[in-house]
Scaffold this active site. Structure first.
Site, PDB file in Angstrom:
ATOM      1  N   ARG A  72      -1.015   8.808 -16.914  1.00 47.24           N
ATOM      2  CA  ARG A  72      -2.193   8.600 -17.761  1.00 47.24           C
ATOM      3  C   ARG A  72      -2.033   9.249 -19.131  1.00 47.24           C
ATOM      4  O   ARG A  72      -2.547   8.753 -20.128  1.00 47.24           O
ATOM      5  CB  ARG A  72      -3.445   9.162 -17.083  1.00 47.24           C
ATOM      6  CG  ARG A  72      -3.381  10.668 -16.909  1.00 47.24           C
ATOM      7  CD  ARG A  72      -4.730  11.327 -16.693  1.00 47.24           C
ATOM      8  NE  ARG A  72      -4.550  12.779 -16.634  1.00 47.24           N
ATOM      9  CZ  ARG A  72      -4.693  13.600 -17.670  1.00 47.24           C
ATOM     10  NH1 ARG A  72      -5.029  13.135 -18.867  1.00 47.24           N
ATOM     11  NH2 ARG A  72      -4.502  14.907 -17.522  1.00 47.24           N
ATOM     12  N   ARG A 105       0.821  -1.220   0.000  1.00 43.87           N
ATOM     13  CA  ARG A 105       0.000   0.000   0.000  1.00 43.87           C
ATOM     14  C   ARG A 105       0.853   1.268   0.000  1.00 43.87           C
ATOM     15  O   ARG A 105       0.399   2.331   0.436  1.00 43.87           O
ATOM     16  CB  ARG A 105      -0.924   0.003   1.222  1.00 43.87           C
ATOM     17  CG  ARG A 105      -1.837  -1.219   1.274  1.00 43.87           C
ATOM     18  CD  ARG A 105      -2.678  -1.243   2.536  1.00 43.87           C
ATOM     19  NE  ARG A 105      -3.471  -2.469   2.613  1.00 43.87           N
ATOM     20  CZ  ARG A 105      -4.292  -2.774   3.614  1.00 43.87           C
ATOM     21  NH1 ARG A 105      -4.417  -1.931   4.633  1.00 43.87           N
ATOM     22  NH2 ARG A 105      -4.978  -3.902   3.602  1.00 43.87           N
ATOM     23  N   CYS A 125      -1.178  14.558 -14.985  1.00 48.06           N
ATOM     24  CA  CYS A 125      -0.733  13.640 -16.047  1.00 48.06           C
ATOM     25  C   CYS A 125      -0.048  12.434 -15.404  1.00 48.06           C
ATOM     26  O   CYS A 125      -0.338  11.293 -15.750  1.00 48.06           O
ATOM     27  CB  CYS A 125       0.210  14.354 -16.999  1.00 48.06           C
ATOM     28  SG  CYS A 125      -0.578  15.668 -17.935  1.00 48.06           S
TER      29      CYS A 125
END
Length: 264
Positions: free
Chosen positions: A166, A127, A146
């Site tokens: 992304r 995590r 981004c």
């Protein structure tokens, strides 16, 4: 940095033409990964000269939780100018999400401080994640993230980092992003008493803007040079205490800069 040239070449050969938010048009592929062993040198592109000063100051700015470009402008960094309002504000962008993610109870979550504590307490955790993509606030941001999410991984006393980006502007943005997160990995490793491992870059929409093709083709004719070494001030043990003067890039040789327009 053969990995970076391979990405650029892959998009030139296999990219699909797509329209985009800026109206410029891109050649794009979906899904790509590059791996960099940080023991082999600092992954700063050598086939064109990169502005390391901007990379360092931007990262320090993120880590302070700042979302106003005043600090950047005071240090000669103009990479966020096009998106800021008349007061220099960008809305709840990276620094805000990293350091002050709003919790439902009205408090804020310092993802970076929590990350450091978790690496030290439970390095095997799955995590070790920081997200800048907050759907509730995306519309308030001058530019949605981004480089949206990153995860750390500890094995054999080494710290590795994987970034998910992304939207990847291959010619202008990606060299900055690789260097920025590689540097963050070195910094976190030092303050957590770990050795640097790998930096892994994973891209979603990986694109070359239509007005960057000539520049990309020029860069693809150049041979990569040996990677430099990044030295950190070993006295710094607090991630938020790093200053620009605590970094020294040694042995950076690069081909000349290649100018290209920014799509806003």
């Amino acid at each position: 940095m053969k990995q970076y040239l391979d990405l650029m070449r892959h998009v030139r050969e296999h990219g699909t033409f797509k329209s985009d938010r800026t109206g410029t048009g891109t050649y794009s592929v979906f899904g790509y990964q590059m791996r960099f062993d940080l023991a082999e040198g600092f992954p700063l592109v050598t086939t064109k000269k990169c502005h390391l000063k901007s990379i360092i100051h931007e990262l320090l700015w993120f880590l302070q939780g700042d979302t106003n470009i005043k600090y950047l402008k005071e240090n000669g960094v103009r990479i966020w100018d096009e998106w800021a309002d008349e007061n220099g504000e960008l809305g709840p962008v990276y620094g805000y999400q990293w350091r002050s993610w709003p919790a439902p109870n009205g408090e804020s979550i310092d993802q970076i401080a929590n990350l450091l504590a978790m690496i030290k307490k439970n390095p095997d955790s799955r995590r070790l994640i920081v997200s800048a993509w907050n759907p509730a606030l995306v519309e308030q941001m001058a530019l949605p993230p981004c480089h949206a999410l990153f995860q750390f991984y500890v094995a054999d006393g080494k710290l590795s980092c994987q970034l998910y980006q992304r939207s990847a502007d291959i010619f202008l943005g990606v060299p900055f992003n690789i260097a920025s997160y590689a540097l963050l990995t070195l910094m976190v490793a030092q303050v957590c008493d770990l050795e640097p491992g790998e930096f892994i870059w994973s891209g979603g929409d990986c694109h070359l803007y239509a007005n960057h093709l000539e520049q990309a083709d020029l860069q693809l004719t150049r041979e990569p040079l040996p990677l430099p070494t990044m030295k950190l001030n070993p006295e710094v043990k607090d991630l938020f205490a790093f200053r620009f003067e605590d970094f020294e890039l040694v042995g950076y040789e690069a081909h000349p800069h290649i100018k290209a327009p920014v799509a806003v």
